[in-house]
Design a protein around this motif. Structure first.
Motif, short mmCIF file in Angstrom:
data_model
loop_
_atom_site.label_atom_id
_atom_site.label_comp_id
_atom_site.label_asym_id
_atom_site.label_seq_id
_atom_site.Cartn_x
_atom_site.Cartn_y
_atom_site.Cartn_z
N PHE A 26 0.83 -1.20 0.00
CA PHE A 26 0.00 0.00 0.00
C PHE A 26 0.87 1.25 0.00
CE2 PHE A 26 -2.16 3.40 2.37
CZ PHE A 26 -3.28 3.56 1.59
N SER A 27 1.82 1.32 0.92
CA SER A 27 2.68 2.50 1.03
C SER A 27 3.63 2.62 -0.15
CB SER A 27 3.49 2.44 2.33
OG SER A 27 2.65 2.32 3.45
N THR A 28 4.20 1.50 -0.58
CA THR A 28 5.17 1.56 -1.69
C THR A 28 4.50 1.93 -3.01
OG1 THR A 28 4.96 -0.83 -2.08
CG2 THR A 28 6.70 -0.11 -0.59
N GLU A 29 3.26 1.46 -3.21
CA GLU A 29 2.54 1.83 -4.44
C GLU A 29 2.17 3.30 -4.44
OE1 GLU A 29 0.39 -2.03 -6.39
OE2 GLU A 29 -0.72 -0.94 -4.85
N VAL A 30 1.79 3.83 -3.27
CA VAL A 30 1.50 5.26 -3.18
C VAL A 30 2.76 6.05 -3.50
CG1 VAL A 30 0.96 7.13 -1.57
CG2 VAL A 30 -0.42 5.06 -1.57
N THR A 61 -8.28 0.81 -4.42
CA THR A 61 -7.58 1.54 -5.48
C THR A 61 -7.88 3.03 -5.42
OG1 THR A 61 -7.71 -0.43 -6.90
CG2 THR A 61 -7.19 1.66 -7.97
N ILE A 62 -9.15 3.37 -5.23
CA ILE A 62 -9.55 4.78 -5.15
C ILE A 62 -8.89 5.44 -3.95
CG2 ILE A 62 -11.50 6.33 -4.74
CD1 ILE A 62 -13.24 4.34 -6.33
N THR A 63 -8.81 4.72 -2.83
CA THR A 63 -8.15 5.27 -1.64
C THR A 63 -6.69 5.58 -1.92
OG1 THR A 63 -9.64 4.01 -0.18
CG2 THR A 63 -7.59 4.82 0.78
N GLN A 64 -5.99 4.66 -2.57
CA GLN A 64 -4.58 4.90 -2.92
C GLN A 64 -4.43 6.14 -3.81
OE1 GLN A 64 -3.49 0.90 -4.49
NE2 GLN A 64 -1.78 1.05 -3.07
N ILE A 65 -5.31 6.26 -4.80
CA ILE A 65 -5.22 7.40 -5.72
C ILE A 65 -5.49 8.71 -4.99
CG2 ILE A 65 -6.28 8.46 -7.76
CD1 ILE A 65 -6.79 5.63 -8.82
N VAL A 71 2.15 3.94 6.82
CA VAL A 71 2.48 2.59 7.30
C VAL A 71 1.59 2.19 8.48
CG1 VAL A 71 4.28 1.12 8.26
CG2 VAL A 71 4.84 2.73 6.42
N PRO A 72 1.53 2.96 9.58
CA PRO A 72 0.63 2.57 10.67
C PRO A 72 -0.85 2.65 10.28
CG PRO A 72 1.61 4.73 11.11
CD PRO A 72 2.34 4.14 9.95
N ILE A 73 -1.20 3.58 9.38
CA ILE A 73 -2.60 3.65 8.94
C ILE A 73 -3.00 2.35 8.25
CG2 ILE A 73 -4.14 4.75 7.26
CD1 ILE A 73 -2.81 7.39 7.88
N ARG A 74 -2.09 1.82 7.40
CA ARG A 74 -2.39 0.55 6.70
C ARG A 74 -2.54 -0.60 7.69
NH1 ARG A 74 -3.27 -3.76 6.01
NH2 ARG A 74 -2.67 -5.22 4.34
N LEU A 75 -1.68 -0.67 8.68
CA LEU A 75 -1.65 -1.82 9.58
C LEU A 75 -2.71 -1.75 10.67
CD1 LEU A 75 2.21 -2.29 9.99
CD2 LEU A 75 0.65 -3.61 8.55
N LEU A 76 -3.08 -0.55 11.10
CA LEU A 76 -3.97 -0.41 12.26
C LEU A 76 -5.40 -0.03 11.89
CD1 LEU A 76 -1.54 1.54 14.64
CD2 LEU A 76 -1.97 -0.93 14.54
N LEU A 77 -5.58 0.65 10.75
CA LEU A 77 -6.92 1.15 10.43
C LEU A 77 -7.56 0.42 9.25
CD1 LEU A 77 -9.15 3.27 10.86
CD2 LEU A 77 -7.87 4.81 9.35
N MET A 78 -6.81 0.17 8.21
CA MET A 78 -7.42 -0.35 6.98
C MET A 78 -7.96 -1.76 7.13
SD MET A 78 -4.88 1.29 4.08
CE MET A 78 -5.86 0.61 2.74
N ASN A 79 -7.36 -2.56 8.03
CA ASN A 79 -7.88 -3.92 8.22
C ASN A 79 -9.24 -3.93 8.93
OD1 ASN A 79 -7.02 -3.15 10.73
ND2 ASN A 79 -5.49 -4.77 10.96
N LYS A 80 -9.68 -2.76 9.42
CA LYS A 80 -11.01 -2.65 10.01
C LYS A 80 -12.06 -2.25 8.97
CE LYS A 80 -9.11 -1.33 14.52
NZ LYS A 80 -9.07 -0.30 15.59
N GLU A 131 -9.48 -11.16 3.27
CA GLU A 131 -9.21 -11.77 1.96
C GLU A 131 -8.90 -10.70 0.91
OE1 GLU A 131 -11.11 -14.39 4.62
OE2 GLU A 131 -11.85 -12.45 3.86
N THR A 132 -9.62 -9.57 0.95
CA THR A 132 -9.37 -8.50 -0.02
C THR A 132 -7.98 -7.91 0.16
OG1 THR A 132 -11.73 -7.93 -0.14
CG2 THR A 132 -10.15 -6.25 -0.85
N LEU A 133 -7.58 -7.69 1.41
CA LEU A 133 -6.26 -7.14 1.68
C LEU A 133 -5.16 -8.12 1.26
CD1 LEU A 133 -6.74 -5.36 5.13
CD2 LEU A 133 -6.48 -4.31 2.88
N ARG A 134 -5.41 -9.40 1.42
CA ARG A 134 -4.42 -10.39 0.98
C ARG A 134 -4.26 -10.35 -0.53
NH1 ARG A 134 -4.11 -15.10 4.98
NH2 ARG A 134 -3.40 -16.34 3.23
#
Length: 526
Positions: free
Chosen positions: A125-129, A438-442, A468-477, A482-485
């Protein structure tokens, strides 16, 4: 009490130095035409954009940094990495201290094994951004060059500048696919066209304005130096007396030094990790911590010489790795009816060597001399605009992980009818979650890009790190496991926080008898 191995200071650094000793000689034993083609490609994609940014630096730094400083820094740092890889205040003394502070901060990151933390917490997520941000900056720079052409040239010359920019990009993209033109041309001709695609396109559109009626049009070309001396007429040599600065400002320089460290470290880690994934078939051990030490050394050196810092990491960038890809035959033992047989398979690998990095950096260093600076001055800025667009397109379309489609492809999925979309893994019910991701990343990337256009631009590396912490702590909620994987397979590598959660979930699924989902370990391990 014994310190755990993972926490021992300098562990990765000692390991990298041993690896460097083991592989150094073999890195110079591989040399062929593909390596030369790669060096030519990286030469153009490193030098020409650097000169373009130099024109901005010349204005923003009050004529302290210009073309000669950028070319000198790019070539010097590139050669070092190729060989060892891996209130108004005085501007230059202040920047020298900022880079000195950044240097010792790099040393600390190497000593505390910071690469281990990057591998554990930084995800796709972070590297693609970060990659998308770089691409947007490339395209924005192309637009800026065409805007300048509109302001400075006649309307006819401006129209040709637009044609030249688009032509440079399209010819380079077209030639890069030449190996698929079979049966057109001989195989070696197709290989040559593909390997030298960017260089051929650049040379064509540098020469075209001098042909026929086009020669009568006015044109905007690269601004270059006429002598090997600092751009600032008040400076006589490349050396900064950095000790002539009040103590208060020496400590204040820690702040920009910290921001530079974040940017360089994150850029280095992302580029290095991507270039050692399974796609490139690398066999030799890497040297993440040692490269960070080298990066610190070259950063300090640039500060003392009074030239802008060049991280020297393009030789490890994905675009360089892509240019070194080739086919190899690999023997694999397979069992057929209880008998072992040898099967030959075609696999993709990169040439792991130092020549392409050394040749392109050495050539850049040669272009510091006035005669070669004059040659560079013949390059129309429209060609640079086309090169920027080509580099932006190439960085967007590279597929780094087998389970993840590039963000460019996922953007096209947003515009694709549902009936035409490729099938998803069984555990994902639909494309809604993928599209939202995808929209969130953009959106996040656009927000950070807007910040880079404001006075708050120097803090943008901090914003990238916050992801980085946003991806690990917030986005999985918000998104399902399965989508994140599926969209962020890098986060599910063995030993990461997502992997820990998957282990727990798989354990629960085994006890309850439910479907455990996708395989736990995604490809792309380094």
């Amino acid at each position: 009490m014994r310190i755990p191995l993972s926490l021992q200071p300098g562990r990765l650094l000692r390991q990298d130095i041993n690896h460097l000793r083991q592989r150094y000689i073999s890195d110079w034993t591989i040399f062929n035409q593909l390596i030369v083609a790669s060096a030519v490609y990286v030469f153009f994609t490193n030098l020409l954009p650097g000169i373009t940014f130099a024109s901005d630096l010349y204005v923003l730094t009050g004529k302290q940094w210009g073309t000669v400083e950028v070319v000198f820094s790019t070539g010097l740092c590139g050669v070092i990495f190729a060989l060892l890889d891996c209130i108004k205040i005085p501007f230059l003394p202040f920047m020298a201290w900022a880079l000195i502070h950044a240097g010792w901060m790099h040393f600390i990151l190497a000593i505390i094994n910071a690469h281990d933390w990057t591998m554990r917490y930084v995800t796709t997520f972070s590297t693609e951004v970060f990659s998308l941000l770089n691409s947007i900056i490339y395209f924005h720079k192309a637009v800026q060059e065409l805007q300048r052409a509109h302001d400075d040239l006649s309307f006819a010359a401006f129209l040709y500048a637009v044609i030249g920019a688009i032509g440079t990009m399209l010819v380079a993209i077209s030639l890069s696919t030449a190996e698929k033109w079979r049966p057109l041309f001989h195989r070696y001709v197709r290989m040559g066209l593909a390997e030298y695609a960017a260089a051929i396109s650049i040379i064509i559109f540098i020469g075209m304005p001098h042909v026929g009626e086009l020669a009568s049009l006015d044109r905007s070309t690269l601004h270059v130096s006429k002598s090997f001396r600092p751009s600032d007429p008040d400076r006589s040599m490349f050396f900064v007396q950095f000790w002539h600065l009040p103590v208060g400002w020496i400590f204040a320089a820690i702040i920009p030094g910290f921001i530079i460290t974040i940017l360089f470290f994150f850029d280095h880690e992302v580029s290095s990790i991507i270039c050692t994934i399974d796609r490139y078939g690398t066999k030799k051990p890497g040297g993440f911590a040692w490269d960070i030490v080298l990066l610190g050394m070259t950063t300090i050196l640039c500060g003392i010489l009074g030239i802008p810092p060049a991280n020297g990491l393009l030789p490890q960038a994905p675009l360089h790795s892509e240019s070194l890809m080739h086919d190899e035959k690999e023997e694999i033992l397979i069992s057929v009816d209880g008998e072992e047989k040898v099967e030959h398979r075609d696999i993709k690998r990169v040439y792991e060597q130092r020549w392409s990095a050394f040749l392109h950096a050495g050539a850049i260093l040669v272009f510091v001399s006035p005669p070669f600076q004059h040659v560079l001055g013949l390059t129309p800025t429209s060609v640079l605009a086309g090169l920027f667009m080509f580099m932006g397109e190439q960085s967007l379309s590279v597929k780094y992980l087998d389970l993840c489609a590039p963000i460019l492809y996922r953007f096209f999925y947003l515009l694709t009818p549902r009936s035409e979309l490729p099938p998803l893994p069984e555990d994902i019910k639909g494309y809604q979650g993928v599209h939202l991701y995808t929209i969130t990343q953009i959106v996040v990337t656009v927000v950070i890009f807007i910040v880079t256009l404001t006075k708050a631009a120097p803090v943008f590396p901090v914003l990238v790190i916050i992801l980085v912490p946003i991806r690990l702590l917030l986005m999985n909620k918000i998104w399902s496991r399965e989508t994140l994987r599926f969209v962020d397979a890098w986060a599910c590598r063995k030993g990461t926080p997502e992997d820990d959660k998957d282990l727990l979930a798989d354990s629960v699924n085994e006890k309850t008898g439910t479907n455990p989902g996708l395989p736990r370990e995604a490809p792309g391990n380094v």
